[in-house]
Write a protein that holds these residues in place. Structure first.
Motif, PDB file in Angstrom:
ATOM      1  N   SER A 108      44.783  38.675  66.071  1.00 25.53           N
ATOM      2  CA  SER A 108      44.128  39.966  66.176  1.00 25.53           C
ATOM      3  C   SER A 108      45.092  41.045  66.646  1.00 25.53           C
ATOM      4  O   SER A 108      46.133  40.762  67.253  1.00 25.53           O
ATOM      5  N   SER A 109      44.705  42.294  66.345  1.00 24.66           N
ATOM      6  CA  SER A 109      45.467  43.450  66.809  1.00 24.66           C
ATOM      7  C   SER A 109      44.487  44.567  67.133  1.00 24.66           C
ATOM      8  O   SER A 109      43.268  44.411  66.976  1.00 24.66           O
ATOM      9  N   GLU A 110      44.995  45.702  67.553  1.00 27.63           N
ATOM     10  CA  GLU A 110      44.148  46.854  67.867  1.00 27.63           C
ATOM     11  C   GLU A 110      43.474  47.426  66.621  1.00 27.63           C
ATOM     12  O   GLU A 110      42.532  48.202  66.717  1.00 27.63           O
ATOM     13  N   ASP A 158      48.490  33.314  67.835  1.00 26.55           N
ATOM     14  CA  ASP A 158      49.914  33.618  67.808  1.00 26.55           C
ATOM     15  C   ASP A 158      50.305  34.303  69.114  1.00 26.55           C
ATOM     16  O   ASP A 158      49.448  34.596  69.958  1.00 26.55           O
ATOM     17  N   ASP A 159      51.586  34.567  69.274  1.00 28.30           N
ATOM     18  CA  ASP A 159      52.072  35.085  70.549  1.00 28.30           C
ATOM     19  C   ASP A 159      51.519  36.476  70.892  1.00 28.30           C
ATOM     20  O   ASP A 159      51.048  36.690  72.017  1.00 28.30           O
ATOM     21  N   PRO A 160      51.519  37.455  69.951  1.00 27.22           N
ATOM     22  CA  PRO A 160      50.972  38.779  70.300  1.00 27.22           C
ATOM     23  C   PRO A 160      49.497  38.732  70.686  1.00 27.22           C
ATOM     24  O   PRO A 160      49.067  39.440  71.605  1.00 27.22           O
ATOM     25  N   THR A 161      48.720  37.899  69.986  1.00 26.88           N
ATOM     26  CA  THR A 161      47.297  37.807  70.305  1.00 26.88           C
ATOM     27  C   THR A 161      47.072  37.137  71.650  1.00 26.88           C
ATOM     28  O   THR A 161      46.169  37.513  72.406  1.00 26.88           O
ATOM     29  N   SER A 162      47.892  36.150  71.962  1.00 28.80           N
ATOM     30  CA  SER A 162      47.804  35.500  73.269  1.00 28.80           C
ATOM     31  C   SER A 162      47.994  36.513  74.394  1.00 28.80           C
ATOM     32  O   SER A 162      47.291  36.472  75.419  1.00 28.80           O
ATOM     33  N   GLU A 163      48.904  37.445  74.193  1.00 24.15           N
ATOM     34  CA  GLU A 163      49.135  38.487  75.186  1.00 24.15           C
ATOM     35  C   GLU A 163      47.905  39.385  75.318  1.00 24.15           C
ATOM     36  O   GLU A 163      47.520  39.763  76.422  1.00 24.15           O
TER      37      GLU A 163
END
Length: 336
Positions: A11-13, A42-47
């Motif tokens: 996911s993203s914004e 993935d890593d960005p979504t985990s953050e």
């Protein structure tokens, strides 16, 4: 429970998949407050998940899976989804994020499933599916496989998967087929690759009781007894807004993003998911659905929505057609 719950989130914004997951997990925890829940991401979504403590508290384990950074969001998600069986150990029930859990799921441990079970797409046989001819032809084009004899085309929004060599091999082949479809044939959907993989394995997917994946956008037959309501987001041209439920038009997910929590009315809407439908909303029969899915209506609907001038012309045209049939009936009646 011996069966663990698994979600996949990338996911993203720019999307509301994280908020969808939040809703599904919140509803799941009403019935299973302490069962094991794994979110593969993935890593960005985990953050992003870690920045929402109220969401993170609903998850037992967030497992970061390396995926190619150049993949679009949907492809990264499907890369993980088609590989789940080989990323974790133990039996699992996979649940799509655009769902609401509306009952306890303990019974999955006792279902007589040997390998993999899913609910059929649109709750019926493949040959009765609205897009049977199109999907059959597409699978032949993409994979050079004739799946016309498939008893079902399964919806991958809820999957009960046992841990054995057969299921691990099935998921390896599914991932391979998906990559071929996505990157060689330009179709990144996972369910055509799933149908092909099931065919190649001799149709081993079993039928999961329909109440575990009530695909309410196209059938309310199982809504009353549903354990999982799946608001899969149809993106066809004839229903671009889907305003019959806050779970479909994304209102509830926007509210969660704004509040950074599930509170008050939002929580009550989730708990009363089965009565969340708005007025006006109405049922239509199979003839109307066939028409709504036709290319004619797709073009007609888009023209009607996007142009006031075209809307006036279409309304005028329909008026004249109706007038023609009224005069025709009147003449026929006078002759008789």
């Amino acid at each position: 429970m011996g069966t663990q719950f698994v979600y996949v989130l990338v996911s993203s914004e720019q999307d509301y998949y994280l908020e969808e997951l939040w809703v599904s997990l919140y509803s799941l925890r009403q019935y299973h407050p302490s069962e094991r829940v794994i979110v593969l991401t993935d890593d960005p979504t985990s953050e992003r998940i870690s920045q929402q403590p109220s969401l993170a508290s609903l998850i037992t384990e967030t497992k970061v899976i390396p995926v190619p950074e150049n993949y679009p969001t949907k492809d990264r998600s499907r890369e993980i989804k088609t590989s789940i069986r080989n990323l974790i150990d133990g039996n699992f029930l996979f649940i799509d994020t655009d769902t609401v859990i509306t009952g306890p799921l303990d019974d999955v441990d006792n279902l007589p499933v040997q390998n993999i079970a899913m609910v059929p797409e649109l709750h019926g046989s493949f040959k009765n599916h609205l897009t049977y001819d199109y999907v059959r032809t597409d699978v032949k084009r993409i994979f050079d496989v004739d799946a016309s004899d498939s008893p079902y085309w399964f919806n991958s929004g809820c999957m009960l998967v046992k841990d054995n060599q057969l299921t691990r091999g099935f998921f390896r082949k599914w991932n391979e087929n998906w990559k071929h479809s996505a990157f060689n044939k330009g179709n990144s959907t996972d369910q055509r690759a799933l149908l092909c993989t099931d065919k190649q394995h001799g149709y081993i997917i079993e039928c999961l009781p329909d109440v575990y994946n009530c695909q309410v956008a196209m059938s309310i037959e199982y809504l009353y007894d549903a354990k999982i309501v799946h608001f899969w987001h149809m993106r066809s041209n004839f229903t671009p807004h889907l305003d019959y439920s806050p779970f479909c038009n994304k209102d509830i997910y926007r509210k969660i993003r704004q509040d950074k929590a599930i509170i008050n009315e939002t929580a009550q809407t989730i708990l009363r998911c089965k009565s969340s439908f708005r007025t006006p909303s109405m049922l239509v029969g199979s003839d109307e659905i066939d028409f709504l899915f036709s290319p004619f209506y797709t073009v007609l609907g888009r023209s009607y929505r996007e142009s006031k001038a075209m809307r006036w012309c279409l309304n005028r045209f329909i008026y004249l057609v109706n007038l023609y049939y009224r005069i025709k009936r009147k003449i026929k009646k006078n002759k008789s």
